[in-house]
Design an enzyme around this catalytic site. Sequence first.
Site, short mmCIF file in Angstrom:
data_model
loop_
_atom_site.label_atom_id
_atom_site.label_comp_id
_atom_site.label_asym_id
_atom_site.label_seq_id
_atom_site.Cartn_x
_atom_site.Cartn_y
_atom_site.Cartn_z
N HIS A 25 32.04 43.44 36.00
CA HIS A 25 32.41 42.92 37.33
C HIS A 25 33.84 43.29 37.69
O HIS A 25 34.11 43.85 38.76
CB HIS A 25 32.23 41.40 37.35
CG HIS A 25 32.57 40.76 38.65
ND1 HIS A 25 31.65 40.52 39.63
CD2 HIS A 25 33.77 40.32 39.15
CE1 HIS A 25 32.24 39.96 40.67
NE2 HIS A 25 33.53 39.82 40.39
N GLU A 26 34.75 42.98 36.79
CA GLU A 26 36.17 43.26 37.06
C GLU A 26 36.45 44.77 37.08
O GLU A 26 37.31 45.23 37.83
CB GLU A 26 37.05 42.57 36.02
CG GLU A 26 36.92 41.06 36.00
CD GLU A 26 37.22 40.40 37.35
OE1 GLU A 26 37.99 40.99 38.14
OE2 GLU A 26 36.66 39.33 37.61
N HIS A 29 35.97 46.08 40.57
CA HIS A 29 37.17 45.88 41.39
C HIS A 29 38.24 46.92 41.02
O HIS A 29 38.85 47.53 41.91
CB HIS A 29 37.75 44.48 41.16
CG HIS A 29 36.89 43.36 41.64
ND1 HIS A 29 36.31 43.34 42.89
CD2 HIS A 29 36.51 42.20 41.02
CE1 HIS A 29 35.63 42.21 43.04
NE2 HIS A 29 35.73 41.52 41.91
#
Length: 377
Positions: A25-26, A29
């Site tokens: 997920h990170e 980003h």
Amino acid sequence: MIESPGLLLTLLAFVLVIGPLVFVHEMGHYLAARWFGVKADAFSIGFGREIAGWTDRRGTRWKLGWMPLGGYVRFAGDMNAVSQPSAEWLALPEEERNQTFQAKPVWQRAIIVAAGPVVNFLLAMLILGGFAMAYGDTRTPPVVGTVLENSAAARAGLQPGDRIVRLGDRDIHVFEDMLSYTRIHPAEKTTVAFERNGQVQTLPVTIGVDQQTDRFGNNYRIGMLGIARGDRVTVPVSLFEAPVVAVRRTGEIVSMMVETIGQIITGRRSVKELGGPLSIAKVSGEQITLGADAFVFLIALVSINLGFINLLPVPMLDGGHLLFYAIEAVRRKPVGPEVQEWAFRGGLAAILGLMLLVTFNDLGNFGLWQSLASLIG
């Protein structure tokens, strides 16, 4: 006999589920930010005090926090909770300021924020596509094979050979569509449309309730019509078909999640069914004992969950940021920092309240409250 995976295996399984998913997920980003020239000051898996880490040549601190319940990427210039320009930001040298998150146009910021949940969905689709290629796609026709005595289907008047075409508001294309609908609608009154002798008929039906207990002692209340299928039909899935099947299955899972949340909001399903990190840990330990397939499928489900929840338009979540960016795009100017700050405080309070609720539920499911009550009594 109730089987237990044990505390150590449960903790290991939980870390093996949450850790990679938070990282993915990170990383979504981070990679989107890198693409648009935004510098990352820190990339953390876990919160709290750093227990291990290193700094790369770009100046990004990669680290592990002692509390493995999430993670974050802190971009250059993130000097306030709402990531808006401030006097401190304006004082930065121009070259340094151009590498900050705030300096980017709203569409780039939106892509950076959305990239995290999107990558979670892509990972789940990759897993589901792999399963489709390995085991095929079940496409059993929704034809009644046999009808169980005293079942909901029998009371409704369904007969062997009937082809189910609709349940409630759901079109039925394969037998599995019917199963997924009935599972989450126990005891609900609805209608069933079916084709018999070339004629489509519609009858009222009250979905039955089946209380089940698995090998780990977990109790489930699921809906069932009491229909047995005929021969299962499974078709092979090619590499080119796999993405289509994966997208369809992901959509079905998201649709079921949305419907279940709607049932909780409207009171048709108890809030006690909401689970949190403790429930995820428990299920992780159970699934890892069932084998690699079950455990990897759980990772796909949790990844979809993580992506879906983060897209909810709640301040503090990615969806809340995207909501503000949408308003900014329409107004052609950002929402005021005071409004955003109060919204983020409200979002934080809501998230903390939800965490307390699901933790309370988790502890109840583990039998803590019943044990305390028996001690007091």
